[in-house]
Design an enzyme around this catalytic site. Structure first.
Site, PDB file in Angstrom:
ATOM      1  N   GLY A 187       0.921  -0.911  -0.138  1.00 15.42           N
ATOM      2  CA  GLY A 187      -0.096   0.047  -0.051  1.00 15.42           C
ATOM      3  C   GLY A 187       0.511   1.197  -0.349  1.00 15.42           C
ATOM      4  O   GLY A 187      -0.103   2.907  -0.377  1.00 15.42           O
ATOM      5  N   TRP A 235      10.469  -4.650 -11.852  1.00 12.83           N
ATOM      6  CA  TRP A 235      10.158  -5.903 -12.493  1.00 12.83           C
ATOM      7  C   TRP A 235       9.198  -5.285 -13.835  1.00 12.83           C
ATOM      8  O   TRP A 235       8.329  -4.689 -14.406  1.00 12.83           O
ATOM      9  CB  TRP A 235       9.513  -6.773 -12.039  1.00 12.83           C
ATOM     10  CG  TRP A 235      10.059  -7.639 -11.660  1.00 12.83           C
ATOM     11  CD1 TRP A 235      11.477  -7.890 -11.903  1.00 12.83           C
ATOM     12  CD2 TRP A 235       9.730  -8.848 -11.228  1.00 12.83           C
ATOM     13  NE1 TRP A 235      12.190  -8.992 -10.650  1.00 12.83           N
ATOM     14  CE2 TRP A 235      11.369  -9.511 -10.695  1.00 12.83           C
ATOM     15  CE3 TRP A 235       8.598  -8.940 -11.058  1.00 12.83           C
ATOM     16  CZ2 TRP A 235      10.928 -10.452  -9.720  1.00 12.83           C
ATOM     17  CZ3 TRP A 235       7.860 -10.658 -10.067  1.00 12.83           C
ATOM     18  CH2 TRP A 235       9.287 -11.253  -9.627  1.00 12.83           C
ATOM     19  N   GLN A 327      28.475  -8.464 -18.857  1.00 16.23           N
ATOM     20  CA  GLN A 327      27.323  -7.536 -19.030  1.00 16.23           C
ATOM     21  C   GLN A 327      26.278  -8.352 -20.459  1.00 16.23           C
ATOM     22  O   GLN A 327      24.698  -7.246 -20.783  1.00 16.23           O
ATOM     23  CB  GLN A 327      28.311  -6.592 -20.217  1.00 16.23           C
ATOM     24  CG  GLN A 327      29.610  -5.577 -19.481  1.00 16.23           C
ATOM     25  CD  GLN A 327      30.209  -5.072 -20.013  1.00 16.23           C
ATOM     26  OE1 GLN A 327      30.155  -4.006 -21.058  1.00 16.23           O
ATOM     27  NE2 GLN A 327      31.532  -5.308 -20.290  1.00 16.23           N
ATOM     28  N   ASP A 366      20.627   1.116 -11.833  1.00  9.24           N
ATOM     29  CA  ASP A 366      20.646  -0.150 -11.171  1.00  9.24           C
ATOM     30  C   ASP A 366      21.739  -1.201 -11.940  1.00  9.24           C
ATOM     31  O   ASP A 366      21.495  -0.681 -12.524  1.00  9.24           O
ATOM     32  CB  ASP A 366      18.645  -0.726 -11.182  1.00  9.24           C
ATOM     33  CG  ASP A 366      18.941  -2.481 -10.426  1.00  9.24           C
ATOM     34  OD1 ASP A 366      18.922  -2.541  -9.175  1.00  9.24           O
ATOM     35  OD2 ASP A 366      18.289  -3.428 -11.077  1.00  9.24           O
ATOM     36  N   LYS A 369      26.885  -2.430 -13.506  1.00  8.13           N
ATOM     37  CA  LYS A 369      28.088  -3.375 -13.643  1.00  8.13           C
ATOM     38  C   LYS A 369      27.260  -4.360 -14.921  1.00  8.13           C
ATOM     39  O   LYS A 369      28.092  -5.171 -15.452  1.00  8.13           O
ATOM     40  CB  LYS A 369      28.784  -3.693 -13.311  1.00  8.13           C
ATOM     41  CG  LYS A 369      28.590  -4.831 -12.106  1.00  8.13           C
ATOM     42  CD  LYS A 369      29.601  -5.384 -11.349  1.00  8.13           C
ATOM     43  CE  LYS A 369      28.772  -6.586 -10.166  1.00  8.13           C
ATOM     44  NZ  LYS A 369      30.396  -6.985  -9.390  1.00  8.13           N
ATOM     45  N   HIS A 370      26.156  -4.398 -14.892  1.00 10.48           N
ATOM     46  CA  HIS A 370      25.478  -5.727 -15.936  1.00 10.48           C
ATOM     47  C   HIS A 370      24.747  -4.960 -17.106  1.00 10.48           C
ATOM     48  O   HIS A 370      24.411  -5.782 -18.414  1.00 10.48           O
ATOM     49  CB  HIS A 370      24.236  -5.712 -15.004  1.00 10.48           C
ATOM     50  CG  HIS A 370      24.922  -7.356 -14.053  1.00 10.48           C
ATOM     51  ND1 HIS A 370      25.187  -8.127 -14.160  1.00 10.48           N
ATOM     52  CD2 HIS A 370      24.382  -7.033 -12.608  1.00 10.48           C
ATOM     53  CE1 HIS A 370      25.542  -8.309 -13.082  1.00 10.48           C
ATOM     54  NE2 HIS A 370      25.352  -7.682 -11.757  1.00 10.48           N
ATOM     55  N   GLU A 394      24.935   1.251  -9.453  1.00  9.27           N
ATOM     56  CA  GLU A 394      24.957   0.509  -9.163  1.00  9.27           C
ATOM     57  C   GLU A 394      25.999  -0.903  -9.396  1.00  9.27           C
ATOM     58  O   GLU A 394      26.143  -1.542 -10.614  1.00  9.27           O
ATOM     59  CB  GLU A 394      23.692  -0.588  -8.619  1.00  9.27           C
ATOM     60  CG  GLU A 394      23.504  -1.657  -7.048  1.00  9.27           C
ATOM     61  CD  GLU A 394      22.814  -2.642  -7.700  1.00  9.27           C
ATOM     62  OE1 GLU A 394      22.016  -3.503  -6.770  1.00  9.27           O
ATOM     63  OE2 GLU A 394      22.081  -2.810  -8.591  1.00  9.27           O
ATOM     64  N   ASP A 466      19.236  -4.541  -0.380  1.00  5.71           N
ATOM     65  CA  ASP A 466      19.079  -5.749  -0.701  1.00  5.71           C
ATOM     66  C   ASP A 466      20.303  -6.315   0.596  1.00  5.71           C
ATOM     67  O   ASP A 466      21.231  -7.588   0.409  1.00  5.71           O
ATOM     68  CB  ASP A 466      20.574  -5.444  -1.548  1.00  5.71           C
ATOM     69  CG  ASP A 466      19.745  -5.118  -3.416  1.00  5.71           C
ATOM     70  OD1 ASP A 466      18.476  -5.549  -2.722  1.00  5.71           O
ATOM     71  OD2 ASP A 466      20.369  -4.176  -4.000  1.00  5.71           O
TER      72      ASP A 466
END
Length: 827
Positions: A187, A235, A327, A366, A369-370, A394, A466
């Site tokens: 909520g 998501w 990556q 976010d 590094k990916h 991050e 996290d």
């Protein structure tokens, strides 16, 4: 007749009873004396610095026919707060006086209790109003975040300000009204954050980091029979619309805009968590699909064939030390976006720019590094080209010995995206939760300060969404207070995780996700942690040493850490003893504080006390020996007026001519001076005593010395700024038939523009190391100037710096003016 007889008897009895034994009547109780009560309405105010509050009504309420006059005195007014009336005034019985408060620019952001004391003869009554002072209204964005104190909010778990969006029709069934299923929405929303603005302002918070606000999947992702709702925001299904659980069923921007406006009115900046690496799970829910403003856009299950694919369709990452996997492979099961696709590149940048147009001040990137590292550079440049902004990324890592640590500081130094400081966070968690040695923190600070171009831009934290909360690892409030105090004094931009100030924790499963994402259960402004955060946040505003200063360890053992921050004549010295049982004699302590006596800035909140400093030499003035008791934190500080202009920040640290940048510090004066890039004059758009905004002039790309000079002609210290050749375009560079490489060797890209190292072939200046999933072919994404005719070569560089250059001649390539590009050459 019979009835009349009964009445006569009853009357006789009543007469006898009323006469009493003595035959006379007794007087009744005296009427209560007249009096009054003083009241104020409303009883709480939120008012920003440099503004005037809404009126409050002070009323003398008569009691029992009171008709006198009441003399009212206003007390406990903070310095710099001025009432619209005299501090003493008179009210007739039943009358009211309207009072407003004008708040000056130097009043600290905090909660204050202002009293109204009324008297009339021997009668008295009082009432109080809680005056929450927030920062001055924000009128412009900025590239300088060094003075900020960030409060991270998991939006769904903070406060439910609008129950109408709890279970919206398009995603019905994802809300748990009992708040017992940690995988459902509970909520919290933007209206809730807006309604708690006074709570945030009273804690000294100057920026809020909210969960990703984009529209998330409308059906639960089911894994092994467990349904998971995207309450966390990571998501995405449509990155150009607002999540209905946070806003409204129309996915409109209304609630977001209202929250941003309320934050800005109270001097609080808004940081949007932005996730460009992926869409949503590719094996559940909506199967990775993306919409663009409500229309179908990218379908993971029926993607276009390579090279036009919107997604990468690679296995899950198994080696988190492999840059190629990081990556281009799949993070868990999240549909991995292909940023080299021109439609995806535009979609992501348009989304970020849309948030900027709606008032977002900064972005937390976010999983930076990916996403493709070279593309990240162009994302930051897109933001900087639109307006002054701050981005941080991050880049999860264990510490400064992490295999990719050198890649992390190279990325931060060259991209314009500082990082969340995971090495320091892990060191602090080990010291305060696991009773580690303070040398671990000190070594980390020293190492990172030497490797990062701007360590004061690193974003520091102890708790996060996290990680298990510190109190779940070690349920010791002393340690939480000590960690929080050091975090707020340490170099870098501190983040407070929501609820830490209320000692919020749930230890189920060790407090790991999702049990660290608890619903906020209290908004108590009197906890020690809340007051500590407020006091230290105020110090970050009033003493530039915390925002811009150097760091020096002054005294250390396993349990005690004394850290000094210094910016010219501004000094802050913090001492922490984390031992629960042992006092330590602190001898041979030196400081840059001038000789004199210093009280504890925290006023004994964590057991601190005053110290005496005597005269020494070279900023090493002896402190008279003292004993530091167990679990004690003391802060001593001095911030004299600047005798000359002092520059502590320039942000961003790089950009092409024409972008807007910010210089911050103190002593600039209020009359416009000048900003020079070497001999080139920058165009100044705003000038204050602490902040100057300007446009980067048309100068040759490369490192430029930037110097501010006041209107009276006094020059400040210079800072370095990297001038880019132009607006950045991501280009994939591929070289075939590269020479074989041995262990520690890799292929790098070098070129004639600053974006490619300006001809330098060191491992830090050249672009790389490149990636070779299929040697001898190597490739890399690099962001290069739009429309430029560039020259480039490849080089094999060994770990010791030995260079084997491609023989040449140099390759040439005309960079596209927009979108993305690619070029393939043979070694």
């Amino acid at each position: 007749m019979r009835t009349g007889g009964v009445l006569r008897i009853a009357g006789f009895i009543l007469l006898t009873l009323s006469a009493g034994c003595g035959g006379g009547g007794a007087p009744g109780p005296p009427p209560p004396p007249p009096g009054f009560s003083l009241s104020v309405s409303p009883s709480s105010l939120l008012v920003a610095q440099t503004t005037t509050s809404v009126p409050i009504s002070v009323t003398a309420n008569p009691i029992n026919g009171f008709t006198g006059t009441v003399n009212v005195t206003i007390g406990s007014l903070p310095n710099g707060v001025n009432p619209s009336t005299s501090s003493a005034f008179t009210l007739a019985a039943g009358a009211s006086q309207m009072v407003t408060f004008a708040v000056g620019p130097a009043v600290g952001r905090a909660n204050y209790t202002v009293t109204f004391s009324g008297s009339s003869g021997t009668l008295s009554s009082s009432a109080a109003v809680t005056l929450t002072v927030s920062g001055a209204p924000l009128t412009a964005s900025t590239g300088n975040f060094k003075q900020q104190v960030i409060y991270q909010i998991v939006t769904d778990r903070f406060f439910d300000g609008d129950p109408s969006n709890d279970d919206p029709p398009q995603s019905k069934g994802l809300f748990d009204p009992t708040r017992t299923n940690f995988q459902m929405y509970w909520g919290g929303d933007f209206a809730g954050i807006q309604q708690k603005m006074a709570y945030l302002a009273g804690m000294g918070i100057t920026a809020i980091w909210i969960s990703p606000p984009v529209d998330n999947i409308n059906v639960a992702a089911n894994f092994g029979g467990t349904s998971l709702a995207p309450f966390h925001g990571y998501w995405a299904r449509d990155m150009k619309r607002i999540e209905e659980h946070f806003g409204d069923a129309s996915n409109s921007w209304t609630a977001f805009d209202s929250m941003v406006a309320a934050a800005h009115q109270n001097g609080i900046r808004v940081i949007v968590d932005f996730a460009p690496n992926h869409s949503n799970p590719n094996d559940a829910g909506e199967m990775g699909a993306l919409l663009d403003t409500g229309q179908p856009f990218a379908n993971y299950l029926s993607d276009l064939p390579s090279p036009n694919n919107f997604f990468h369709h690679n296995p899950t990452i198994t080696n988190f030390n492999d840059p190629y996997m990081l990556q281009y492979f799949t993070l868990v099961d999240l549909a991995d976006l292909n940023q080299d696709n021109p439609s995806i590149d535009k979609y992501l940048k348009d989304s970020l720019l849309q948030f900027q147009s709606h008032g977002a001040d900064a972005f937390r990137i976010d999983a930076v590094k990916h996403a493709t590292w070279g593309w990240d550079y162009s994302l930051a440049n897109a933001a900087f080209s639109a307006a002054p902004a701050f981005l941080f990324g991050e880049w999860a890592q264990g510490g400064t010995s992490d295999p990719l640590y050198s890649d992390s500081h190279k990325f931060a130094n060259h991209s314009g995206i500082p990082l969340l400081d995971f090495p320091l966070a892990n060191a602090m968690r080990d010291v305060f939760a696991n009773n580690g040695d303070f040398h671990e923190i000190d070594t980390t600070i020293t190492t990172e300060n030497g490797d990062f171009t701007s360590p004061n831009d690193l974003v520091t934290f102890v708790d996060s969404h996290d990680l298990p909360r510190l109190l779940s690892v070690n349920n010791n409030m002393n340690r939480l207070h000590e960690a929080t105090a050091l975090l707020l004094a340490c170099r870098g931009i501190p983040v407070i995780f929501y609820g830490d100030e209320q000692y919020l924790h749930n230890d189920t499963n060790g407090g790991n996700d999702p049990y660290n994402r608890i619903f906020m259960n209290a908004f108590d402004t009197q906890t020690t942690a809340y007051r500590l955060i407020d006091q230290m946040a105020q110090l970050r505003q009033s003493n530039p040493a915390l925002a811009y200063g150097t760091s020096m360890q002054r005294w250390i053992n396993a349990d005690v850490y004394i850290l000094e921050r210094q910016f010219f004549g501004d000094v802050a010295l913090i001492a922490v003893n984390k031992s629960e049982t042992t006092s330590y004699n602190i001898t041979q302590l030196s400081t840059a504080l001038a000789p004199g006596s210093y009280s504890d800035y925290l006023n004994g909140l964590l057991g601190g006390f005053g110290i005496a400093v005597t005269s020494g030499t070279g900023n090493n003035n002896p402190v008279t020996a003292f004993s530091l008791p167990p679990h004690t934190v003391a802060v001593w500080q001095s911030a004299p007026p600047a005798a000359a202009p002092q520059v502590g920040s320039i942000g961003p640290l790089l950009g092409q001519p024409g972008i807007s940048a910010t210089i911050a510090g103190q002593g600039f004066g209020t009359l416009t001076g000048k900003v020079m890039f070497g001999s080139a004059l920058a165009s100044v758009s705003s000038w204050s005593d602490t902040t100057v905004t300007f446009s980067v002039p048309a100068v040759t790309g490369g490192s430029s010395s930037v110097k501010l000079t006041t209107n009276s002609g006094t020059a400040a210290n210079a800072l370095q700024f990297t001038v880019l050749t132009g607006r950045l375009i991501p280009v994939t560079f591929t070289v075939t038939n590269a020479p074989a490489t041995a262990a520690g060797e890799a292929i790098f890209l070098a070129g004639n523009v600053v974006e490619l190292g300006a001809g330098a072939t060191t491992r830090d200046a050249a672009v790389g190391p490149m990636l070779a999933p299929n040697p001898p072919t190597w490739f890399i994404d690099a962001s290069v100037p739009a429309g430029a005719n560039i020259q480039f070569l490849f080089a094999k560089i060994a770990a010791d710096g030995t260079v084997t250059m491609e023989p040449g001649p140099a390759h040439t390539y005309v960079v596209p003016s927009s979108g993305v590009g690619s070029v393939t050459v043979n070694w």
